[in-house]
Write a protein that holds these residues in place. Structure first.
Motif, mmCIF file in Angstrom:
data_model
loop_
_atom_site.group_PDB
_atom_site.id
_atom_site.type_symbol
_atom_site.label_atom_id
_atom_site.label_comp_id
_atom_site.label_asym_id
_atom_site.label_seq_id
_atom_site.Cartn_x
_atom_site.Cartn_y
_atom_site.Cartn_z
ATOM 1 N N VAL A 1 12.839 31.022 -16.101
ATOM 2 C CA VAL A 1 12.213 29.880 -16.437
ATOM 3 C C VAL A 1 12.823 29.815 -17.965
ATOM 4 O O VAL A 1 12.898 30.179 -18.852
ATOM 5 C CB VAL A 1 10.969 30.098 -16.825
ATOM 6 C CG1 VAL A 1 10.268 28.876 -17.380
ATOM 7 C CG2 VAL A 1 10.221 30.370 -15.355
ATOM 8 N N PHE A 2 13.565 28.372 -17.822
ATOM 9 C CA PHE A 2 13.800 27.853 -19.312
ATOM 10 C C PHE A 2 13.036 26.960 -19.623
ATOM 11 O O PHE A 2 12.819 25.772 -19.421
ATOM 12 C CB PHE A 2 15.342 27.131 -19.043
ATOM 13 C CG PHE A 2 16.304 28.100 -18.257
ATOM 14 C CD1 PHE A 2 16.479 29.449 -18.752
ATOM 15 C CD2 PHE A 2 17.127 27.659 -17.128
ATOM 16 C CE1 PHE A 2 17.735 30.194 -18.289
ATOM 17 C CE2 PHE A 2 18.009 28.472 -16.511
ATOM 18 C CZ PHE A 2 18.252 29.775 -17.132
ATOM 19 N N GLY A 3 12.401 27.263 -20.908
ATOM 20 C CA GLY A 3 11.237 26.462 -21.465
ATOM 21 C C GLY A 3 11.470 26.587 -22.772
ATOM 22 O O GLY A 3 11.791 27.153 -23.718
ATOM 23 N N GLY A 4 10.840 25.234 -23.374
ATOM 24 C CA GLY A 4 10.830 25.039 -24.593
ATOM 25 C C GLY A 4 9.738 25.622 -25.484
ATOM 26 O O GLY A 4 8.993 26.221 -24.577
ATOM 27 N N ASN A 5 9.769 25.826 -26.607
ATOM 28 C CA ASN A 5 8.458 26.711 -27.423
ATOM 29 C C ASN A 5 7.072 26.136 -26.976
ATOM 30 O O ASN A 5 7.004 24.763 -26.713
ATOM 31 C CB ASN A 5 8.618 26.538 -28.841
ATOM 32 C CG ASN A 5 9.805 27.064 -29.296
ATOM 33 O OD1 ASN A 5 11.058 26.533 -29.953
ATOM 34 N ND2 ASN A 5 10.150 28.383 -29.088
ATOM 35 N N ARG A 6 6.254 26.807 -26.713
ATOM 36 C CA ARG A 6 4.799 26.371 -26.566
ATOM 37 C C ARG A 6 4.629 25.873 -24.911
ATOM 38 O O ARG A 6 3.982 25.213 -24.695
ATOM 39 C CB ARG A 6 4.199 25.745 -27.445
ATOM 40 C CG ARG A 6 4.309 26.451 -28.708
ATOM 41 C CD ARG A 6 3.293 25.990 -29.600
ATOM 42 N NE ARG A 6 1.705 26.147 -29.197
ATOM 43 C CZ ARG A 6 0.943 25.486 -29.567
ATOM 44 N NH1 ARG A 6 1.054 24.488 -30.724
ATOM 45 N NH2 ARG A 6 -0.369 25.786 -29.284
ATOM 46 N N SER A 7 5.673 25.804 -24.132
ATOM 47 C CA SER A 7 5.623 25.372 -22.772
ATOM 48 C C SER A 7 4.924 26.251 -21.703
ATOM 49 O O SER A 7 4.654 25.470 -20.577
ATOM 50 C CB SER A 7 7.177 25.138 -22.232
ATOM 51 O OG SER A 7 7.871 26.292 -22.046
ATOM 52 N N GLY A 8 4.531 27.456 -22.029
ATOM 53 C CA GLY A 8 3.785 28.219 -21.056
ATOM 54 C C GLY A 8 4.554 29.180 -20.282
ATOM 55 O O GLY A 8 4.147 29.806 -19.466
ATOM 56 N N LYS A 9 6.043 29.362 -20.861
ATOM 57 C CA LYS A 9 6.931 30.214 -20.271
ATOM 58 C C LYS A 9 6.582 31.785 -20.116
ATOM 59 O O LYS A 9 6.570 32.319 -19.133
ATOM 60 C CB LYS A 9 8.134 29.956 -20.406
ATOM 61 C CG LYS A 9 8.649 30.442 -21.901
ATOM 62 C CD LYS A 9 9.883 30.030 -22.372
ATOM 63 C CE LYS A 9 10.301 30.567 -23.723
ATOM 64 N NZ LYS A 9 9.190 30.132 -24.797
ATOM 65 N N THR A 10 6.153 32.135 -21.252
ATOM 66 C CA THR A 10 5.699 33.495 -21.605
ATOM 67 C C THR A 10 4.662 34.232 -20.891
ATOM 68 O O THR A 10 4.674 35.229 -20.331
ATOM 69 C CB THR A 10 5.633 33.873 -23.037
ATOM 70 O OG1 THR A 10 6.557 33.271 -23.758
ATOM 71 C CG2 THR A 10 5.554 35.072 -23.151
ATOM 72 N N GLU A 11 3.587 33.296 -20.568
ATOM 73 C CA GLU A 11 2.469 33.540 -19.712
ATOM 74 C C GLU A 11 3.172 33.922 -18.107
ATOM 75 O O GLU A 11 2.492 34.898 -17.385
ATOM 76 C CB GLU A 11 1.293 32.268 -19.564
ATOM 77 C CG GLU A 11 0.643 32.414 -20.668
ATOM 78 C CD GLU A 11 1.164 31.800 -21.871
ATOM 79 O OE1 GLU A 11 2.389 31.443 -21.889
ATOM 80 O OE2 GLU A 11 0.444 31.832 -22.943
ATOM 81 N N CYS A 12 4.129 32.967 -17.809
ATOM 82 C CA CYS A 12 4.604 33.439 -16.427
ATOM 83 C C CYS A 12 5.100 34.871 -16.479
ATOM 84 O O CYS A 12 4.668 35.451 -15.240
ATOM 85 C CB CYS A 12 5.890 32.554 -16.262
ATOM 86 S SG CYS A 12 5.437 30.738 -15.880
ATOM 87 N N GLY A 13 5.853 35.238 -17.306
ATOM 88 C CA GLY A 13 6.560 36.533 -17.239
ATOM 89 C C GLY A 13 5.102 37.570 -17.207
ATOM 90 O O GLY A 13 5.342 38.667 -16.698
ATOM 91 N N ALA A 14 4.279 37.613 -18.214
ATOM 92 C CA ALA A 14 3.229 38.416 -18.512
ATOM 93 C C ALA A 14 2.227 38.645 -17.189
ATOM 94 O O ALA A 14 2.090 39.670 -16.682
ATOM 95 C CB ALA A 14 2.245 38.102 -19.756
ATOM 96 N N VAL A 15 2.002 37.316 -16.632
ATOM 97 C CA VAL A 15 1.158 37.629 -15.443
ATOM 98 C C VAL A 15 1.965 37.856 -14.305
ATOM 99 O O VAL A 15 1.252 38.797 -13.492
ATOM 100 C CB VAL A 15 0.562 36.203 -15.207
ATOM 101 C CG1 VAL A 15 -0.121 35.824 -13.743
ATOM 102 C CG2 VAL A 15 -0.275 35.559 -16.305
#
Length: 473
Positions: free
Chosen positions: A52-66
């Motif tokens: 996932v290539f995402g901007g800051n605060r786009s919700g990308k990190t939640e993807c990885g953690a979940v």
């Protein structure tokens, strides 16, 4: 049961659900009326190398953690689950680990799932304030899964030896560590997934994941922008946009790779503009556009326009180091396969760069004349105004822009790759490299393509067109 008893019972159930959601944040992840659709697309993807290539605060990190927690717990809703899962979360440094990836994992991890925590520093009864080495998690199949935390500043040697079910990269790793982790998941046919804001420009991730230069069928990527995150207020988005330069917006808003002045077409979105091929009505056929090349690549695309003014690139010929005979034959073969319209002498029409009027060293005739002799009726009177052409292409890429839209069939792989790697130079013009598709696309768009005359459709054709529009969406 009395109405009062039913109401009372429903109230108790609602309180219990609220309590469970408070204790288990995973239950609330994408479960309300607002849903982050691109997060769901990521989790549904079955590829083994997902990014996932995402901007800051786009919700990308939640993807990885979940994704980590679902796999470790054995409750992934879209994948085959198993016990005793072993994975790594890889951050750039231990401090970044503590502040970002580790923080997200602890936010979504219910305490009742934790079997043990091993700390590198700090106390395990207060793990958020320290640096975690491993978390042991109870798996629903009866085993114990392990999430190890790694940081790139440890060096490649610290990543050797283990066999893993997955590796999550939170932000872009150095190449040697990425390659070492790829080896770690081979034994178990494990997964690599990454969530990152591409602030380093066009690195190896740009080539190997974004462009997928090696044509790896297991590589997949998605972009997340601020607009994709339904939980980010619009006022905040506007404030962030005002605080950043145009080139910074490429990475921090759109999650796109940027170098120098940035992408020429940041509006291009593969999830919107690239579609699966379908059988195009003959009435939509317009013209072929060619950027000529002999040693350099020759690019040709077949363009169609539907009754709503939407433009489609439906087929592609792209080859280098070939002569006019080869290219003309390839263009005729593709045209015949498409059932492309011809004139009364069986010739197909095409636009071509005016440079084709020049004669080659091997012939007294120009490239344009040679194509015409071989049944490709080329028109060299194309508008080559670069800035006007780019502006018009941009208008076609913007959804709802009023001038039509642009769609590329997924088999036009070279055009898609050029959209993704077409950058401004240090001055006021695009970099003159890998731009053959972009040039002939401009020539075509500058003809101001018009919708064909709408015919009164039969019930069968009307149904067919409805299916085409639905498939395009």
């Amino acid at each position: 049961m009395r109405t009062e008893d039913i109401v009372s019972r429903l109230s108790e159930i609602e309180k219990e659900l609220k309590k469970r959601r408070a204790d288990n944040k995973l239950l609330a992840y994408n479960s309300g009326s607002k849903k982050h659709k691109k997060q769901i697309v990521f989790h549904r993807c079955k590829k083994r190398n997902r990014w996932v290539f995402g901007g800051n605060r786009s919700g990308k990190t939640e993807c990885g953690a979940v994704e980590c927690l679902w796999m470790l717990r054995g409750v992934h809703p879209y994948r085959k689950n198993r016990k005793d899962v072993f994975g790594w979360s890889v951050s750039l440094s231990q401090q970044v680990q503590r502040d970002v990836a580790q923080s997200k994992i602890l936010y979504y991890l219910p305490k009742s799932w934790i079997a043990d925590i091993v700390m590198l520093s700090g106390r395990k009864d207060s793990p958020a304030s320290g640096v975690i080495d491993q978390i042991k998690i109870k798996n629903v199949f009866g085993g114990i899964s392990t999430l190890g935390f790694k940081s790139c500043d440890q060096g490649r040697e610290k990543f050797q030896g283990s066999s893993l079910d997955f590796v999550w990269f939170d932000e872009e790793p150095p190449r040697d560590i990425y390659e070492e982790c790829v080896m770690r998941v081979m034994d178990r046919r494990g997964d690599i997934f990454g969530t990152m804001t591409p602030l380093k420009g066009r690195t190896f991730i740009f080539n190997e994941i974004y462009l997928n230069a090696n044509k790896n069928p297991e590589v997949w990527h998605e972009f997340m922008t601020w607009e994709d995150n339904p939980f980010l207020p619009k006022k905040e988005i506007k404030q962030l946009e005002c605080a950043l330069s145009a080139s910074a917006l490429d990475a921090r808003k759109y999650g796109k790779f940027s170098e120098g002045a940035g992408l020429v077409y940041p509006e291009f979105d593969e999830s919107v503009h690239v579609i699966k091929p379908f059988c195009v009505p003959k009435e939509w056929q317009d013209i072929i556009s060619i950027d000529p090349g002999l040693n350099n690549p020759l690019s040709a695309h077949w363009y169609c326009v539907d009754w709503d003014g939407n433009v489609y690139a439906v087929a592609e010929h792209f080859a280098s180091g070939k002569d006019v005979d080869y290219h003309a034959q390839a263009i005729k073969e593709i045209s015949e396969k498409l059932g492309w319209r011809t004139d009364e002498r069986g010739r197909v029409r095409a636009l071509i760069d005016s440079a084709a009027n020049q004669r080659t060293l091997a012939s007294q005739k120009s490239v344009a004349e040679l194509f015409c002799e071989r049944g490709i009726l080329v028109n060299t009177k194309v508008d080559k105004d670069v800035f006007a052409g780019i502006s018009r292409v941009k208008s076609f890429l913007k959804q709802g822009g009023g001038e039509g839209n642009l769609y590329i069939f997924s088999n036009c792989v070279n055009m898609i790759a050029e959209f993704k790697s077409y950058y401004w130079a240090a001055g006021d013009s695009p970099v003159k490299r890998d731009d053959h598709c972009m040039d002939e696309l401009r020539y075509y768009i500058m003809t101001r393509p018009r919708p064909p005359e709408r015919q009164i459709a039969s019930p069968i054709l009307s149904d067919k067109l409805r299916r085409i529009r639905r498939r395009r969406r």
